[in-house]
Structure formats: structure tokens, C-alpha cells
Motif scaffolding. Structure first.
Motif, PDB file in Angstrom:
ATOM      1  N   ARG A 126      41.581  -5.242 127.128  1.00  0.00           N
ATOM      2  CA  ARG A 126      41.260  -6.016 125.936  1.00  0.00           C
ATOM      3  C   ARG A 126      39.774  -5.886 125.619  1.00  0.00           C
ATOM      4  O   ARG A 126      38.932  -6.099 126.464  1.00  0.00           O
ATOM      5  CB  ARG A 126      41.605  -7.497 126.099  1.00  0.00           C
ATOM      6  CG  ARG A 126      41.549  -8.217 124.754  1.00  0.00           C
ATOM      7  CD  ARG A 126      41.772  -9.708 124.858  1.00  0.00           C
ATOM      8  NE  ARG A 126      42.000 -10.280 123.541  1.00  0.00           N
ATOM      9  CZ  ARG A 126      41.068 -10.527 122.633  1.00  0.00           C
ATOM     10  NH1 ARG A 126      39.805 -10.233 122.904  1.00  0.00           N
ATOM     11  NH2 ARG A 126      41.364 -11.039 121.461  1.00  0.00           N
ATOM     12  N   PRO A 127      39.426  -5.548 124.373  1.00  0.00           N
ATOM     13  CA  PRO A 127      38.010  -5.414 124.017  1.00  0.00           C
ATOM     14  C   PRO A 127      37.281  -6.746 124.131  1.00  0.00           C
ATOM     15  O   PRO A 127      37.875  -7.822 123.994  1.00  0.00           O
ATOM     16  CB  PRO A 127      38.048  -4.942 122.555  1.00  0.00           C
ATOM     17  CG  PRO A 127      39.440  -4.451 122.330  1.00  0.00           C
ATOM     18  CD  PRO A 127      40.317  -5.241 123.247  1.00  0.00           C
ATOM     19  N   SER A 128      35.975  -6.663 124.336  1.00  0.00           N
ATOM     20  CA  SER A 128      35.144  -7.863 124.338  1.00  0.00           C
ATOM     21  C   SER A 128      34.985  -8.391 122.917  1.00  0.00           C
ATOM     22  O   SER A 128      35.273  -7.697 121.933  1.00  0.00           O
ATOM     23  CB  SER A 128      33.762  -7.546 124.917  1.00  0.00           C
ATOM     24  OG  SER A 128      33.040  -6.700 124.031  1.00  0.00           O
ATOM     25  N   ARG A 143      43.835  -2.452 120.378  1.00  0.00           N
ATOM     26  CA  ARG A 143      43.881  -3.000 121.736  1.00  0.00           C
ATOM     27  C   ARG A 143      43.712  -4.515 121.725  1.00  0.00           C
ATOM     28  O   ARG A 143      44.321  -5.222 122.543  1.00  0.00           O
ATOM     29  CB  ARG A 143      42.809  -2.356 122.612  1.00  0.00           C
ATOM     30  CG  ARG A 143      43.124  -0.934 123.003  1.00  0.00           C
ATOM     31  CD  ARG A 143      42.209  -0.417 124.099  1.00  0.00           C
ATOM     32  NE  ARG A 143      40.850  -0.178 123.646  1.00  0.00           N
ATOM     33  CZ  ARG A 143      39.794  -0.895 123.992  1.00  0.00           C
ATOM     34  NH1 ARG A 143      39.939  -1.931 124.811  1.00  0.00           N
ATOM     35  NH2 ARG A 143      38.591  -0.613 123.522  1.00  0.00           N
ATOM     36  N   ALA A 144      42.910  -5.029 120.802  1.00  0.00           N
ATOM     37  CA  ALA A 144      42.745  -6.480 120.689  1.00  0.00           C
ATOM     38  C   ALA A 144      44.057  -7.142 120.300  1.00  0.00           C
ATOM     39  O   ALA A 144      44.428  -8.180 120.859  1.00  0.00           O
ATOM     40  CB  ALA A 144      41.660  -6.806 119.666  1.00  0.00           C
ATOM     41  N   GLY A 188      49.146 -12.606 125.535  1.00  0.00           N
ATOM     42  CA  GLY A 188      48.650 -13.941 125.858  1.00  0.00           C
ATOM     43  C   GLY A 188      47.233 -14.026 126.344  1.00  0.00           C
ATOM     44  O   GLY A 188      46.848 -15.006 126.981  1.00  0.00           O
ATOM     45  N   LEU A 189      46.416 -12.998 126.065  1.00  0.00           N
ATOM     46  CA  LEU A 189      45.029 -13.051 126.489  1.00  0.00           C
ATOM     47  C   LEU A 189      44.202 -13.773 125.439  1.00  0.00           C
ATOM     48  O   LEU A 189      44.491 -13.727 124.257  1.00  0.00           O
ATOM     49  CB  LEU A 189      44.488 -11.641 126.680  1.00  0.00           C
ATOM     50  CG  LEU A 189      45.160 -10.841 127.812  1.00  0.00           C
ATOM     51  CD1 LEU A 189      44.638  -9.420 127.800  1.00  0.00           C
ATOM     52  CD2 LEU A 189      44.896 -11.484 129.157  1.00  0.00           C
ATOM     53  N   GLU A 190      43.129 -14.401 125.888  1.00  0.00           N
ATOM     54  CA  GLU A 190      42.263 -15.112 124.978  1.00  0.00           C
ATOM     55  C   GLU A 190      40.811 -14.812 125.303  1.00  0.00           C
ATOM     56  O   GLU A 190      40.436 -14.660 126.452  1.00  0.00           O
ATOM     57  CB  GLU A 190      42.487 -16.623 125.080  1.00  0.00           C
ATOM     58  CG  GLU A 190      43.908 -17.057 124.712  1.00  0.00           C
ATOM     59  CD  GLU A 190      44.089 -18.556 124.872  1.00  0.00           C
ATOM     60  OE1 GLU A 190      43.150 -19.227 125.309  1.00  0.00           O
ATOM     61  OE2 GLU A 190      45.170 -19.051 124.555  1.00  0.00           O
ATOM     62  N   GLY A 191      39.982 -14.744 124.225  1.00  0.00           N
ATOM     63  CA  GLY A 191      38.538 -14.705 124.417  1.00  0.00           C
ATOM     64  C   GLY A 191      38.021 -13.372 124.894  1.00  0.00           C
ATOM     65  O   GLY A 191      38.697 -12.365 124.909  1.00  0.00           O
ATOM     66  N   SER A 192      36.775 -13.362 125.332  1.00  0.00           N
ATOM     67  CA  SER A 192      36.074 -12.156 125.762  1.00  0.00           C
ATOM     68  C   SER A 192      36.561 -11.718 127.124  1.00  0.00           C
ATOM     69  O   SER A 192      36.928 -12.520 127.967  1.00  0.00           O
ATOM     70  CB  SER A 192      34.570 -12.417 125.808  1.00  0.00           C
ATOM     71  OG  SER A 192      33.881 -11.279 126.229  1.00  0.00           O
ATOM     72  N   SER A 193      36.514 -10.396 127.369  1.00  0.00           N
ATOM     73  CA  SER A 193      37.016  -9.896 128.622  1.00  0.00           C
ATOM     74  C   SER A 193      36.145  -8.879 129.299  1.00  0.00           C
ATOM     75  O   SER A 193      36.331  -8.600 130.471  1.00  0.00           O
ATOM     76  CB  SER A 193      38.403  -9.258 128.388  1.00  0.00           C
ATOM     77  OG  SER A 193      38.277  -8.150 127.524  1.00  0.00           O
ATOM     78  N   SER A 194      35.267  -8.195 128.603  1.00  0.00           N
ATOM     79  CA  SER A 194      34.566  -7.082 129.211  1.00  0.00           C
ATOM     80  C   SER A 194      33.093  -7.389 129.368  1.00  0.00           C
ATOM     81  O   SER A 194      32.537  -8.024 128.495  1.00  0.00           O
ATOM     82  CB  SER A 194      34.713  -5.827 128.357  1.00  0.00           C
ATOM     83  OG  SER A 194      36.064  -5.554 128.114  1.00  0.00           O
TER      84      SER A 194
END
Length: 288
Positions: free
Chosen positions: A230-232, A274-275, A282-288
């Protein structure tokens, strides 16, 4: 040549599960985006009859399930396909794929696992098969087929923990062949499931060169893979500004002193894709 309406992974984390352990099926499905029910290396030869029976008797969602079958030309391969005919599963991961014909002969949507020297040198032929929907590569069988002893540099060696050059080469040619024939590519497993930093680094590199997913062997690796794909927030913001700028500028333009042209526009589109995929699992928010 591509297959119409071909299956694509609904998310980037693909978790192997031994097919002779049906009590783990649903747990794997609950943790990962895709479950790979394994009839090959994860199952002892004496347990493969029981594994096929379990595969038939314990169905999972076929849209989120792949079955790894044994190599073409083996008795186990034929028995695997017979068992699959009694299920709703229609996507297989063909172990040790070595020719386009072996992919065609499955009669199913097939992800070809390139993990032998012959498979590596025939990767373009394999990718061209009409029912080949994707490619994956594997390091350990590859190195065994070379007569080698390890796919990675060991303690005290140059580039400790990273792949040796022959493995890196096959990883690259698999990605190139997949792109050339418009198929998706899946990155190999990171065997040290406790090494989350190493896995995260490999995922970042996989994303950078366009891999769509990464396979894993332990549930604890799933979140690292999802977060890596997942992109930031900064990447998403950049991609949106690029696409907004393209809508206002028919030609080349500039954002943050970077010239934006067609290739960069396609990279921005890939970031947002990808976002969206990350949001879908179910991902949320910043990741990288």
C-alpha cells in the motif's frame, strides 16, 4: 496472448497452506488475501491422497483460493487434476513449470511457478501460453537444480541476507516476461518468517518493479506484505496531483521540479491502483 476475464489476485498477500491440514484452511483464509492450498512440497508423498480428499471436502471461496499442483508428467499431477474436477477451484499454481504446453495441458487458469533452470530459460514461452494468467518464481528449487547450496548470501558474506545473483536474475526475467505478455507476477516467499525487516525490503523492491503480490509461508508475514504494497500518504498525494495536473495540461508539465510525461503518468496511475487495492483489503492510513 491474454485470457479474457482472467482471475487476478484480490490483494497482495498470498499465504501457503498445506492441503493435508484442513483445520488450517479457514484460518489462512481469514488472515490472507489469497490462500494457496499446497498439494506439492508442503505435503509428504504418503499424505497426498488425504490432502486431495481434504481439498474436496473442505471448500473455500474459489475467488480467493489457488491450488498448487504437482509438476507436469507426474502421477501426482494427474491425480491432482482429477481431484480439482470435483471442486469449484479453477486457478492453479503449477509447480516447476518448464514449457508452455505443460501450462496449456492443465485446462485451467494457471499461474506458472518458474523454479527450475529449464523453466527459467523458457520463461517467455511459458508466459505466452494463453491460459497462463501469471508467473511466480521460486529460489530454493532453482538453486537445488543448479547443484548449489543457498539462494542467499550468508553471515559474513557480501550482501548478507540478499539473493545471490542467479536468483536475482531469474526474479528479473520472470517480471520482464510477465510484463511482456501482460500477465501479473508474484514474488517468491521469504523463508525466514521472523525477518520482517528483510521481508519489508523485498516487498518494497517488488512494488518498485511492478510485482502484483508476494507469497508467504506464515500468517505473521501477511501484514508486512500488505503494508509494503500500500502506498504511503505522500505517494498517494503525489499521484493525485500528477493525475490532476495531467487533466489540466495536455502535454508535458512539472510538479515539484519533476517533469511529468507519459511514463510518469502511468507510474502515478499504478500508485493509485495499489491504494485502491489496499483499501479493498481493509488497510487504513500511511504504510511506508
Amino acid at each position: 496472448m491474454t485470457l479474457a476475464n482472467a482471475w487476478i489476485p484480490p490483494g497482495p498477500a498470498m499465504l501457503f497452506c498445506p492441503a493435508d491440514r484442513p483445520e488450517r484452511y479457514q484460518k489462512a483464509a481469514d488472515r490472507a488475501d489469497v490462500v494457496i492450498l499446497d498439494l506439492e512440497d508442503a505435503v509428504a508423498p504418503d499424505n497426498r491422497i488425504a490432502a486431495r480428499e481434504a481439498l474436496v471436502a473442505n471448500p473455500l471461496d474459489p475467488s480467493r483460493t489457488i491450488v498448487r499442483i504437482n509438476p507436469a508428467g507426474t502421477g501426482d499431477y494427474r491425480r491432482d487434476l482429477t481431484a480439482l474436477a470435483e471442486t469449484n477451484y479453477r486457478v492453479v499454481l503449477q509447480a516447476k513449470a518448464e514449457s508452455g504446453q505443460s501450462v496449456i495441458d492443465t485446462g485451467l487458469q494457471t499461474i506458472a511457478l518458474v523454479e527450475t533452470p529449464l523453466g527459467a530459460v523458457r520463461v517467455n514461452e511459458i508466459a505466452e501460453a494463453v491460459n497462463c494468467i501469471g508467473l511466480m518464481w521460486g529460489a530454493e528449487d532453482l538453486v537445488a537444480g543448479l547443484g548449489g547450496k543457498s539462494s542467499r548470501f550468508g553471515p559474513g558474506e557480501y550482501r548478507e541476507g540478499s539473493y545471490r545473483d542467479v536468483a536475482r536474475h531469474v526474479r528479473a526475467v520472470v517480471r520482464l516476461a510477465a510484463a511482456a505478455y501482460q500477465k501479473f507476477a508474484i514474488d517468491a516467499v521469504h523463508l525466514d518468517y521472523r525477518d520482517h525487516d528483510g521481508l519489508a525490503q523485498e516487498v518494497r523492491d517488488a512494488v518498485a518493479i511492478g510485482y502484483l503480490a508476494t507469497a508467504c509461508i506464515h500468517p505473521s508475514q501477511v501484514e508486512t506484505i500488505r503494508l509494503g504494497y500500500r502506498p504511503s500518504d505522500d505517494e498517494i498525494d503525489w499521484a493525485r496531483r500528477v493525475l490532476d495536473g495531467a487533466a489540466e495540461n495536455p502535454g508535458v508539465f512539472s510538479i515539484d521540479n519533476q517533469m511529468i510525461d507519459g511514463p510518469v503518468l502511468r507510474q502515478a496511475e499504478a500508485v493509485l491502483a495499489r491504494a485502491v487495492a489496499g483499501d479493498a483489503v481493509g488497510l487504513e492510513g500511511s504504510s511506508s
